[in-house]
Scaffold this motif. Structure first.
Motif, PDB file in Angstrom:
ATOM      1  N   GLY A  76       0.818  -1.204   0.000  1.00  0.00           N
ATOM      2  CA  GLY A  76       0.000   0.000   0.000  1.00  0.00           C
ATOM      3  C   GLY A  76       0.854   1.256   0.000  1.00  0.00           C
ATOM      4  O   GLY A  76       0.563   2.220  -0.719  1.00  0.00           O
ATOM      5  N   PHE A  77       1.922   1.250   0.794  1.00  0.00           N
ATOM      6  CA  PHE A  77       2.856   2.378   0.839  1.00  0.00           C
ATOM      7  C   PHE A  77       3.510   2.599  -0.513  1.00  0.00           C
ATOM      8  O   PHE A  77       3.519   3.712  -1.050  1.00  0.00           O
ATOM      9  CB  PHE A  77       3.922   2.105   1.903  1.00  0.00           C
ATOM     10  CG  PHE A  77       5.064   3.076   1.922  1.00  0.00           C
ATOM     11  CD1 PHE A  77       4.887   4.372   2.385  1.00  0.00           C
ATOM     12  CD2 PHE A  77       6.325   2.692   1.482  1.00  0.00           C
ATOM     13  CE1 PHE A  77       5.949   5.277   2.412  1.00  0.00           C
ATOM     14  CE2 PHE A  77       7.391   3.581   1.501  1.00  0.00           C
ATOM     15  CZ  PHE A  77       7.201   4.876   1.970  1.00  0.00           C
ATOM     16  N   ARG A  78       4.023   1.528  -1.075  1.00  0.00           N
ATOM     17  CA  ARG A  78       4.714   1.599  -2.364  1.00  0.00           C
ATOM     18  C   ARG A  78       3.798   2.143  -3.456  1.00  0.00           C
ATOM     19  O   ARG A  78       4.163   3.031  -4.227  1.00  0.00           O
ATOM     20  CB  ARG A  78       5.217   0.207  -2.732  1.00  0.00           C
ATOM     21  CG  ARG A  78       6.148   0.147  -3.928  1.00  0.00           C
ATOM     22  CD  ARG A  78       6.417  -1.298  -4.303  1.00  0.00           C
ATOM     23  NE  ARG A  78       5.226  -1.919  -4.862  1.00  0.00           N
ATOM     24  CZ  ARG A  78       5.139  -3.211  -5.171  1.00  0.00           C
ATOM     25  NH1 ARG A  78       6.152  -4.010  -4.934  1.00  0.00           N
ATOM     26  NH2 ARG A  78       4.036  -3.704  -5.689  1.00  0.00           N
ATOM     27  N   GLU A  79       2.576   1.606  -3.514  1.00  0.00           N
ATOM     28  CA  GLU A  79       1.650   2.035  -4.548  1.00  0.00           C
ATOM     29  C   GLU A  79       1.151   3.459  -4.305  1.00  0.00           C
ATOM     30  O   GLU A  79       0.903   4.210  -5.256  1.00  0.00           O
ATOM     31  CB  GLU A  79       0.473   1.065  -4.644  1.00  0.00           C
ATOM     32  CG  GLU A  79       0.854  -0.309  -5.166  1.00  0.00           C
ATOM     33  CD  GLU A  79       1.469  -0.248  -6.553  1.00  0.00           C
ATOM     34  OE1 GLU A  79       1.005   0.532  -7.394  1.00  0.00           O
ATOM     35  OE2 GLU A  79       2.442  -0.976  -6.796  1.00  0.00           O
ATOM     36  N   ALA A  80       1.006   3.841  -3.043  1.00  0.00           N
ATOM     37  CA  ALA A  80       0.576   5.198  -2.733  1.00  0.00           C
ATOM     38  C   ALA A  80       1.622   6.222  -3.177  1.00  0.00           C
ATOM     39  O   ALA A  80       1.295   7.267  -3.751  1.00  0.00           O
ATOM     40  CB  ALA A  80       0.305   5.336  -1.233  1.00  0.00           C
ATOM     41  N   VAL A  81       2.895   5.924  -2.918  1.00  0.00           N
ATOM     42  CA  VAL A  81       3.965   6.820  -3.363  1.00  0.00           C
ATOM     43  C   VAL A  81       3.995   6.887  -4.890  1.00  0.00           C
ATOM     44  O   VAL A  81       4.086   7.979  -5.475  1.00  0.00           O
ATOM     45  CB  VAL A  81       5.337   6.372  -2.815  1.00  0.00           C
ATOM     46  CG1 VAL A  81       6.466   7.213  -3.420  1.00  0.00           C
ATOM     47  CG2 VAL A  81       5.364   6.473  -1.295  1.00  0.00           C
ATOM     48  N   GLY A  82       3.896   5.735  -5.542  1.00  0.00           N
ATOM     49  CA  GLY A  82       3.894   5.703  -7.002  1.00  0.00           C
ATOM     50  C   GLY A  82       2.730   6.464  -7.597  1.00  0.00           C
ATOM     51  O   GLY A  82       2.862   7.150  -8.618  1.00  0.00           O
ATOM     52  N   PHE A  83       1.577   6.356  -6.956  1.00  0.00           N
ATOM     53  CA  PHE A  83       0.393   7.065  -7.446  1.00  0.00           C
ATOM     54  C   PHE A  83       0.553   8.575  -7.286  1.00  0.00           C
ATOM     55  O   PHE A  83       0.205   9.352  -8.173  1.00  0.00           O
ATOM     56  CB  PHE A  83      -0.841   6.580  -6.689  1.00  0.00           C
ATOM     57  CG  PHE A  83      -2.122   7.182  -7.193  1.00  0.00           C
ATOM     58  CD1 PHE A  83      -2.670   6.768  -8.393  1.00  0.00           C
ATOM     59  CD2 PHE A  83      -2.790   8.143  -6.453  1.00  0.00           C
ATOM     60  CE1 PHE A  83      -3.855   7.309  -8.861  1.00  0.00           C
ATOM     61  CE2 PHE A  83      -3.971   8.692  -6.909  1.00  0.00           C
ATOM     62  CZ  PHE A  83      -4.513   8.284  -8.113  1.00  0.00           C
ATOM     63  N   LYS A  84       1.116   8.993  -6.155  1.00  0.00           N
ATOM     64  CA  LYS A  84       1.339  10.429  -5.925  1.00  0.00           C
ATOM     65  C   LYS A  84       2.386  10.978  -6.880  1.00  0.00           C
ATOM     66  O   LYS A  84       2.247  12.090  -7.415  1.00  0.00           O
ATOM     67  CB  LYS A  84       1.797  10.665  -4.480  1.00  0.00           C
ATOM     68  CG  LYS A  84       2.190  12.114  -4.169  1.00  0.00           C
ATOM     69  CD  LYS A  84       1.008  13.059  -4.301  1.00  0.00           C
ATOM     70  CE  LYS A  84       1.390  14.492  -3.952  1.00  0.00           C
ATOM     71  NZ  LYS A  84       2.293  15.105  -4.938  1.00  0.00           N
ATOM     72  N   GLU A  85       3.433  10.210  -7.125  1.00  0.00           N
ATOM     73  CA  GLU A  85       4.525  10.698  -7.961  1.00  0.00           C
ATOM     74  C   GLU A  85       4.135  10.790  -9.436  1.00  0.00           C
ATOM     75  O   GLU A  85       4.516  11.755 -10.118  1.00  0.00           O
ATOM     76  CB  GLU A  85       5.740   9.768  -7.814  1.00  0.00           C
ATOM     77  CG  GLU A  85       6.410   9.806  -6.448  1.00  0.00           C
ATOM     78  CD  GLU A  85       7.207  11.076  -6.212  1.00  0.00           C
ATOM     79  OE1 GLU A  85       7.530  11.772  -7.182  1.00  0.00           O
ATOM     80  OE2 GLU A  85       7.489  11.383  -5.036  1.00  0.00           O
ATOM     81  N   SER A  86       3.399   9.784  -9.949  1.00  0.00           N
ATOM     82  CA  SER A  86       3.188   9.736 -11.404  1.00  0.00           C
ATOM     83  C   SER A  86       1.841   9.142 -11.827  1.00  0.00           C
ATOM     84  O   SER A  86       1.648   8.870 -13.007  1.00  0.00           O
ATOM     85  CB  SER A  86       4.289   8.886 -12.044  1.00  0.00           C
ATOM     86  OG  SER A  86       4.097   7.514 -11.702  1.00  0.00           O
ATOM     87  N   ARG A  87       0.951   8.913 -10.855  1.00  0.00           N
ATOM     88  CA  ARG A  87      -0.287   8.168 -11.110  1.00  0.00           C
ATOM     89  C   ARG A  87       0.022   6.765 -11.634  1.00  0.00           C
ATOM     90  O   ARG A  87      -0.726   6.190 -12.426  1.00  0.00           O
ATOM     91  CB  ARG A  87      -1.214   8.926 -12.071  1.00  0.00           C
ATOM     92  CG  ARG A  87      -1.729  10.234 -11.502  1.00  0.00           C
ATOM     93  CD  ARG A  87      -2.751  10.903 -12.413  1.00  0.00           C
ATOM     94  NE  ARG A  87      -3.981  10.137 -12.506  1.00  0.00           N
ATOM     95  CZ  ARG A  87      -4.973  10.220 -11.612  1.00  0.00           C
ATOM     96  NH1 ARG A  87      -4.863  11.016 -10.552  1.00  0.00           N
ATOM     97  NH2 ARG A  87      -6.066   9.494 -11.772  1.00  0.00           N
ATOM     98  N   GLY A  88       1.154   6.225 -11.203  1.00  0.00           N
ATOM     99  CA  GLY A  88       1.522   4.852 -11.523  1.00  0.00           C
ATOM    100  C   GLY A  88       2.035   4.631 -12.926  1.00  0.00           C
ATOM    101  O   GLY A  88       2.050   3.497 -13.403  1.00  0.00           O
ATOM    102  N   ASP A  89       2.520   5.686 -13.572  1.00  0.00           N
ATOM    103  CA  ASP A  89       2.964   5.598 -14.969  1.00  0.00           C
ATOM    104  C   ASP A  89       4.460   5.285 -15.030  1.00  0.00           C
ATOM    105  O   ASP A  89       5.294   6.141 -14.738  1.00  0.00           O
ATOM    106  CB  ASP A  89       2.672   6.910 -15.692  1.00  0.00           C
ATOM    107  CG  ASP A  89       2.960   6.850 -17.181  1.00  0.00           C
ATOM    108  OD1 ASP A  89       3.534   5.847 -17.645  1.00  0.00           O
ATOM    109  OD2 ASP A  89       2.614   7.819 -17.887  1.00  0.00           O
ATOM    110  N   TYR A  90       4.796   4.068 -15.436  1.00  0.00           N
ATOM    111  CA  TYR A  90       6.204   3.666 -15.502  1.00  0.00           C
ATOM    112  C   TYR A  90       6.986   4.424 -16.570  1.00  0.00           C
ATOM    113  O   TYR A  90       8.203   4.550 -16.477  1.00  0.00           O
ATOM    114  CB  TYR A  90       6.303   2.166 -15.803  1.00  0.00           C
ATOM    115  CG  TYR A  90       5.915   1.265 -14.661  1.00  0.00           C
ATOM    116  CD1 TYR A  90       6.754   1.098 -13.564  1.00  0.00           C
ATOM    117  CD2 TYR A  90       4.718   0.559 -14.682  1.00  0.00           C
ATOM    118  CE1 TYR A  90       6.407   0.264 -12.520  1.00  0.00           C
ATOM    119  CE2 TYR A  90       4.354  -0.283 -13.638  1.00  0.00           C
ATOM    120  CZ  TYR A  90       5.209  -0.426 -12.557  1.00  0.00           C
ATOM    121  OH  TYR A  90       4.856  -1.250 -11.520  1.00  0.00           O
ATOM    122  N   ALA A  91       6.331   4.923 -17.604  1.00  0.00           N
ATOM    123  CA  ALA A  91       7.037   5.490 -18.762  1.00  0.00           C
ATOM    124  C   ALA A  91       7.156   7.007 -18.724  1.00  0.00           C
ATOM    125  O   ALA A  91       7.726   7.603 -19.626  1.00  0.00           O
ATOM    126  CB  ALA A  91       6.322   5.076 -20.048  1.00  0.00           C
TER     127      ALA A  91
END
Length: 220
Positions: A76-91
């Motif tokens: 949950g922490f990992r995905e929350a940070v990723g969502f805040k940083e880029s909305r989960g966009d790897y590219a």
């Protein structure tokens, strides 16, 4: 005689099914790196500041919405940070050149063993490894500050380990040390105006015990 044979066959079939279920459950291994929220519209744990309760480490409020039901776990922490940083966009690459789902800078990537930013952008699994490696390195650097400050309040914000690690991801461990040791007087802000204190509050109370302090942590 026919009934007895039929009964034995049924019992034998049930035994085979039970053994099959037992062995399959033992052999299954969950690879957390495969889980991502890319492409999903999420109602997530990180809401606006006004909705965050500083005095709650793990929320038990039945009205809290977690998607996809990761709660305050490490994933949950990992995905929350990723969502805040880029909305989960790897590219994605932002206007300051920060890369991927977790918006890494090129210099930070070098410190965890990644020297090819373009290859990094095309490799979601590597990005997940990079997040964990960077968190492990930051946890080692900030180990004394975690020990000394977790549980205290600075400017009304409860200090938690997950908040410290999230802020270190944003601003670097040095800026977090300065913030903590100045008791919030020196509050670093990034190019978009996001502060250490903001991340401390927004990512408070997750379980980050999965991350082990490692001075030499590498993603590769």
């Amino acid at each position: 005689m026919t009934k007895n044979i039929a009964s034995y066959l049924v019992l034998a079939l049930l035994a085979v099914i039970m053994l099959s279920v037992s062995f399959s459950s033992k052999d299954s291994i969950v690879d957390l790196s495969k889980y991502s929220t890319k492409g999903l519209e999420l109602v997530y744990t990180v809401s606006l500041d006004d909705d965050i309760k500083d005095d709650v480490l793990v929320s038990n409020d039945e009205n809290d919405v977690f998607s996809p039901y990761l709660g305050k776990s490490f994933v949950g922490f990992r995905e929350a940070v990723g969502f805040k940083e880029s909305r989960g966009d790897y590219a994605t690459v932002n206007t300051f050149g920060y890369l991927g789902k977790y918006q890494f800078g090129a210099e930070t990537l070098k410190m965890i063993g990644i020297n090819n930013p373009q290859q990094f952008l095309k490799n979601p699994k590597l990005q997940e490894k990079a997040f964990i490696a960077n968190a492990a390195r930051n946890k080692w650097i900030l180990r004394r500050d975690i020990k000394n400050f977790v549980g205290r309040r600075i400017n009304g914000v409860l200090v938690t380990e997950s908040g410290i690690l999230a802020a270190a991801h944003l601003a670097g461990p040095g800026s977090v040390k300065t913030y903590l040791r100045s008791y919030g007087l020196d509050n670093f802000a990034d190019g978009f105006g996001t502060t250490v204190q903001y991340y401390m509050k927004r990512f408070s109370g997750y379980d980050t015990s999965f991350v082990k302090p490692n001075k030499l942590a590498k993603a590769i």
